[in-house]
Design a protein around this motif. Structure first.
Motif, short mmCIF file in Angstrom:
data_model
loop_
_atom_site.label_atom_id
_atom_site.label_comp_id
_atom_site.label_asym_id
_atom_site.label_seq_id
_atom_site.Cartn_x
_atom_site.Cartn_y
_atom_site.Cartn_z
N ILE A 69 38.64 26.64 33.16
CA ILE A 69 38.98 26.71 34.59
C ILE A 69 38.63 25.41 35.30
O ILE A 69 39.25 25.06 36.31
N ALA A 70 37.66 24.67 34.78
CA ALA A 70 37.33 23.38 35.38
C ALA A 70 38.51 22.42 35.25
O ALA A 70 38.85 21.68 36.19
N GLU A 71 39.15 22.41 34.09
CA GLU A 71 40.34 21.58 33.90
C GLU A 71 41.48 22.07 34.78
O GLU A 71 42.18 21.27 35.42
N ALA A 72 41.66 23.39 34.84
CA ALA A 72 42.78 23.95 35.59
C ALA A 72 42.66 23.70 37.08
O ALA A 72 43.67 23.52 37.78
N ALA A 73 41.45 23.70 37.60
CA ALA A 73 41.25 23.60 39.05
C ALA A 73 41.56 22.22 39.61
O ALA A 73 41.71 22.06 40.82
N LYS A 74 41.68 21.22 38.76
CA LYS A 74 41.94 19.86 39.22
C LYS A 74 43.45 19.66 39.35
O LYS A 74 44.11 19.11 38.46
N ALA A 75 44.00 20.11 40.47
CA ALA A 75 45.45 20.03 40.68
C ALA A 75 45.73 19.73 42.14
O ALA A 75 44.87 19.91 43.01
N LEU A 77 48.12 21.33 43.80
CA LEU A 77 48.46 22.63 44.39
C LEU A 77 48.09 23.71 43.38
O LEU A 77 48.38 23.58 42.19
N ILE A 78 47.47 24.78 43.87
CA ILE A 78 47.08 25.88 42.99
C ILE A 78 47.77 27.15 43.43
O ILE A 78 47.74 27.52 44.62
N LEU A 79 48.40 27.83 42.48
CA LEU A 79 48.96 29.16 42.70
C LEU A 79 48.00 30.16 42.06
O LEU A 79 47.82 30.15 40.84
N ALA A 80 47.37 30.99 42.88
CA ALA A 80 46.37 31.95 42.39
C ALA A 80 47.04 33.29 42.14
O ALA A 80 47.48 33.96 43.08
N VAL A 81 47.13 33.69 40.84
CA VAL A 81 47.91 34.87 40.46
C VAL A 81 47.11 35.85 39.60
O VAL A 81 47.71 36.54 38.76
N PRO A 82 45.79 35.97 39.75
CA PRO A 82 45.11 37.02 39.01
C PRO A 82 45.39 38.38 39.66
O PRO A 82 45.87 38.42 40.81
N PRO A 83 45.11 39.50 38.98
CA PRO A 83 45.21 40.79 39.66
C PRO A 83 44.34 40.79 40.92
O PRO A 83 43.30 40.12 40.97
N ALA A 84 44.77 41.52 41.92
CA ALA A 84 44.09 41.49 43.21
C ALA A 84 42.61 41.82 43.10
O ALA A 84 41.78 41.22 43.80
N PRO A 103 45.59 22.55 48.48
CA PRO A 103 45.89 23.89 48.99
C PRO A 103 45.99 24.92 47.87
O PRO A 103 46.21 24.57 46.70
N LEU A 104 45.83 26.16 48.25
CA LEU A 104 45.86 27.27 47.30
C LEU A 104 46.77 28.36 47.85
O LEU A 104 46.63 28.75 49.02
N VAL A 105 47.70 28.83 47.04
CA VAL A 105 48.65 29.86 47.44
C VAL A 105 48.27 31.17 46.76
O VAL A 105 48.15 31.23 45.53
N LEU A 106 48.09 32.21 47.55
CA LEU A 106 47.72 33.53 47.03
C LEU A 106 48.99 34.27 46.62
O LEU A 106 49.86 34.52 47.45
N CYS A 107 49.09 34.63 45.34
CA CYS A 107 50.31 35.22 44.81
C CYS A 107 50.09 36.64 44.28
O CYS A 107 50.99 37.20 43.64
N ALA A 108 48.90 37.21 44.50
CA ALA A 108 48.61 38.58 44.06
C ALA A 108 48.87 39.55 45.22
O ALA A 108 48.66 39.20 46.38
#
Length: 334
Positions: A69-75, A77-84, A103-108
């Protein structure tokens, strides 16, 4: 022309997260998807397929996967799509590694049980420095991943941010419309999943197309009552992320929520249905919270209450149907 974000991370490699990664890659972005499962990471990186959550769909080779997740978080733009119900823990894990200002976009789609928090509430509590944006609307992961035409909503009070997100992931076949109504976007997505379980039950019980139409229509009335009570705009609720999402989800057994309801309506035990599934039916998880919100805002939501009682195994399906059909006659607009 609005400058798109180039480096996009998708947090969550379920079917919808994988489909959104496919969209971002098709739009020409550098895409990294974060997954908990090593099997998913290896499958995406080596075979370009998520065999656990979106089997049979070849992915764009530009989509890479990681379990770090440390690698993934370096972006950018982040699309956050885990279960709610897991959004809070994922955001908390990502927090130390996020790029400043990204920025972070909530997609759940859902409401957190216990706290009754919408996903924007969770974001505000965990990452108060990040302005909220929500992606919601009618779309099945398998169709989106195949590039079939889909329209969704990007909601944010920051119009410039919404437009930049649209520029980043928008395609001729994936059409984002912007809005500023976060509550409407979130309530539409959360409540429609609960109503979809009811429509599935009607399908499984072979109650006919008229019953499904009635559930969709009266379910939309419930969704609207709660949304307006919480401050949503009527036009948002009657748009893509409200009525549009409700109609799509309730009309097809492709929906995890509708198919769960159908299996229950056929008489199968809930534990047996869940034992066969990897993916989460968000309506089952959100139903208690939606009903609690209805009580908090003093609005009637009898269909959602019935679904909550069914999935909570506090009432039989036949008794729930009888209770709904025995409600007093009243004016339609009430």
């Amino acid at each position: 022309m609005t400058q798109p974000y180039q480096n996009v991370t998708v947090l969550g490699a379920g079917a919808w997260g994988t489909a959104l990664a496919q969209v971002a890659a098709a739009a020409g972005r550098d895409v990294l998807i974060w997954a908990r499962e090593d099997e998913v990471v290896q499958g995406i990186n080596q075979a370009h397929e998520n065999t656990l959550f979106l089997p049979g769909q070849k992915l764009n080779p530009a989509v890479r996967a990681t379990a770090d997740i440390a690698e993934a978080a370096k972006a950018d733009l982040i699309l956050a799509v885990p279960p709610a119900q897991h959004m809070r823990s994922v955001l908390r894990s990502a927090r130390p590694h996020l790029q400043l200002g990204a920025p972070l976009v909530l997609c759940a789609k859902g409401v957190e049980r216990g706290s009754l928090a919408l996903m924007t509430d969770v974001l505000r509590e965990e990452l108060p420095e990040i302005g909220p944006a929500v992606l919601s609307g009618p779309g099945f992961a398998k169709d989106v991943a195949r590039g079939l035409p889909t329209a969704i909503t990007i909601a944010s009070p920051d119009a410039a941010l919404a437009q930049r997100i649209v520029a980043t992931i928008g395609l001729p076949t994936f059409r984002p419309y912007f809005a500023d109504d976060l509550i409407g976007a979130e309530i539409g997505g959360a409540v429609k999943n609960v109503i979809a379980i009811a429509c599935g039950v009607a399908e499984g019980r072979k109650l006919g197309d008229g019953a499904r139409a009635a559930l969709i229509t009266r379910g939309f009335a419930e969704l609207t009552r709660l949304g307006l009570a919480m401050g949503a705009k009527a036009e948002t609720l009657s748009g893509l992320c409200g009525l549009g999402d409700l109609v799509l989800t309730c009309a097809s057994l492709t929906s995890r929520n509708t198919s769960l309801g159908a299996a229950l309506g056929e008489g199968r035990a809930l534990k047996d249905i869940l034992a066969e599934r990897r993916s989460v039916a968000e309506g089952m998880e959100s139903a208690p919270a939606v009903v609690a919100l209805a009580a908090k805002y003093k609005v009637e939501m009898p269909i959602c209450q019935a679904v909550d009682a069914i999935v909570g195994e506090r009432i039989s399906i036949d008794d729930a149907i009888t209770a709904l059909l025995s409600r007093p006659f009243k004016a339609e607009g009430v």
